[in-house]
Design an enzyme around this catalytic site. Sequence first.
Site, mmCIF file in Angstrom:
data_model
loop_
_atom_site.group_PDB
_atom_site.id
_atom_site.type_symbol
_atom_site.label_atom_id
_atom_site.label_comp_id
_atom_site.label_asym_id
_atom_site.label_seq_id
_atom_site.Cartn_x
_atom_site.Cartn_y
_atom_site.Cartn_z
ATOM 1 N N ARG A 261 0.841 -1.199 0.000
ATOM 2 C CA ARG A 261 0.000 0.000 0.000
ATOM 3 C C ARG A 261 0.876 1.250 0.000
ATOM 4 N NH1 ARG A 261 -4.945 -1.923 4.032
ATOM 5 N NH2 ARG A 261 -5.248 -3.901 2.923
ATOM 6 N N ARG A 276 2.192 0.733 10.338
ATOM 7 C CA ARG A 276 1.723 1.122 9.005
ATOM 8 C C ARG A 276 2.898 1.060 8.038
ATOM 9 N NH1 ARG A 276 -2.957 3.607 7.825
ATOM 10 N NH2 ARG A 276 -3.284 4.016 10.026
ATOM 11 N N GLU A 348 -6.650 -1.438 15.176
ATOM 12 C CA GLU A 348 -7.253 -2.348 14.197
ATOM 13 C C GLU A 348 -6.284 -3.464 13.806
ATOM 14 O OE1 GLU A 348 -8.516 -0.408 10.576
ATOM 15 O OE2 GLU A 348 -8.438 -2.298 9.472
ATOM 16 N N SER A 351 -10.363 -6.435 9.606
ATOM 17 C CA SER A 351 -11.523 -5.709 9.105
ATOM 18 C C SER A 351 -12.340 -6.694 8.290
ATOM 19 C CB SER A 351 -11.038 -4.540 8.243
ATOM 20 O OG SER A 351 -12.096 -3.665 7.967
ATOM 21 N N ARG A 390 0.753 -6.743 12.359
ATOM 22 C CA ARG A 390 0.183 -6.179 13.585
ATOM 23 C C ARG A 390 0.008 -7.256 14.664
ATOM 24 N NH1 ARG A 390 -4.024 -1.354 11.636
ATOM 25 N NH2 ARG A 390 -2.411 -0.171 10.540
#
Length: 424
Positions: A261, A276, A348, A351, A390
């Site tokens: 990403r 991130r 998070e 999802s 994560r």
Amino acid sequence: MLDPRLFRTNLEEVAAQLARRGLEIDQAGFAALEARRKDIQVQTQNLQNERNTRSKSIGQAKARGEDIQPLLDEISHLGEDLKHCERELDEIQLQLEERLLDIPNLLDLEVPEGLSEEDNVEIKRWGEPTRFDFSPKDHIELGAPLGMDFEAAAKLTGARFVVLQGSLARLQRALIQFMLDTHSGEHGYSEIYVPFMVNADSLKGTGQLPKFEEDLFKIVREPPYYLIPTAEVPVTNLVRDEIVEAESLPLKFVCHTPCFRSEAGSAGRDTRGMIRQHQFEKVELVRIERPEDSAAAHEELTRHAEIILEKLGLPYRRMVLCAGDTGFSSAKTYDLEVWLPGQQTYREISSCSHFRDFQARRLRARWRNPAAAKPELVHTLNGSGLAVGRTLIAVMENYQDEQGRIRVPEVLKPYLGGLNFIGG
RNA sequence: GGAGAGGUGGCUGAGCGGUUUAAAGCGGCGGUCUUGAAAACCGUUGAAGGGUGAAACCUUCCGGGGGUUCGAAUCCCUCCCUCUCCGCCA
């Protein structure tokens, strides 16, 4: 993509629904474009009909050995008129499609009102924030002596990458194996391996293109390829342009891939550590369902992700995203947030989204419903089960001891050759 | 990278400028027969859009895009993909 028929017949209703997301659509402009489309389409089809009929009679006349020149003269103007109409129709349909592709999914009625992350609603909590009788460190501090090296990654590539060495690299691999084994062995998913680069059609099918190109890494090449931002893209696109037989549904896939990403909109956020990154590992769950089963499948899939956290003994909570925070293609999304002692907050880690037929319409992914005359759109769902980077952080921070060692969770020991501690 | 052969409905596969709205088979669905099933036989069966109260009816689709023609699955250009052989290579 939403059903174009909804726009023709229920424009006001659709506009009201989209307003929940804080989105205003140009109703008048849409209605005007649609009216023109109808007009030009009828006109075009009439001309096409005339051309077909005339051409056929020319063929017959020729077969009888008659002189066809008078017939040719009669339709000399037709070609130009038709070409003109077809061009205009193409143009209008392109505009309509562009507008439709830009409009997000309608929200489930159960999605709470709200505009931002702040308005997401916690609907369950498992475990308590881990307590320490010393001051817990974050994963950056813990990782430094264990082989988590951001400087090396910056030298090799740049910011937002990491190098993992030794036991930490092995711990990440153990997590991947554990997740894949659990979902395939206990939750009934088929493991699948897919390309990490996809074409534009695939990204359009799942909704990343055309609207979110800036979030992707694009390979310079003609035609371009893109690095996948999630396994959702290649796996869901398996059913693009397919008609699936009823008895093969549901399709349940578990897939481990790296994800890439650009984080174009996240400058300055989570710049430190592994939270991130431009590249991270993820184990993804993807399901293709009959419409009547999809709501239950969403609950089940989310539960499958939760079970991974519970087996690892990581405290978490489940949130339902509010209207304004629910993703473009999703009708309803649950986020799982894991407790991170280093940040003293929930972050998070999964999802889980229900897309209804939104992706399926873009994908032309259908199934043969025995109760219906024609093939119908399937429903698609997916969820992280889990984001591995994560999860690695969460294990490190929640399982640390005072000496900076990481205790190995019971369920991971078989994957780490019985190792009890990392470091020390 | 070089040479060649191909991409046609859910699947297999014929068609290679107009003589049916893509032949035929398989599969699916309905029926006859049967206590039931199989077999056999008969019928039916592509997708998308427009149109109608519902029909009728109309348009588009033979890998994608563009072109030639009154008319294209069929001819031309271009791109993509698959297969075979050669070269290179983890």
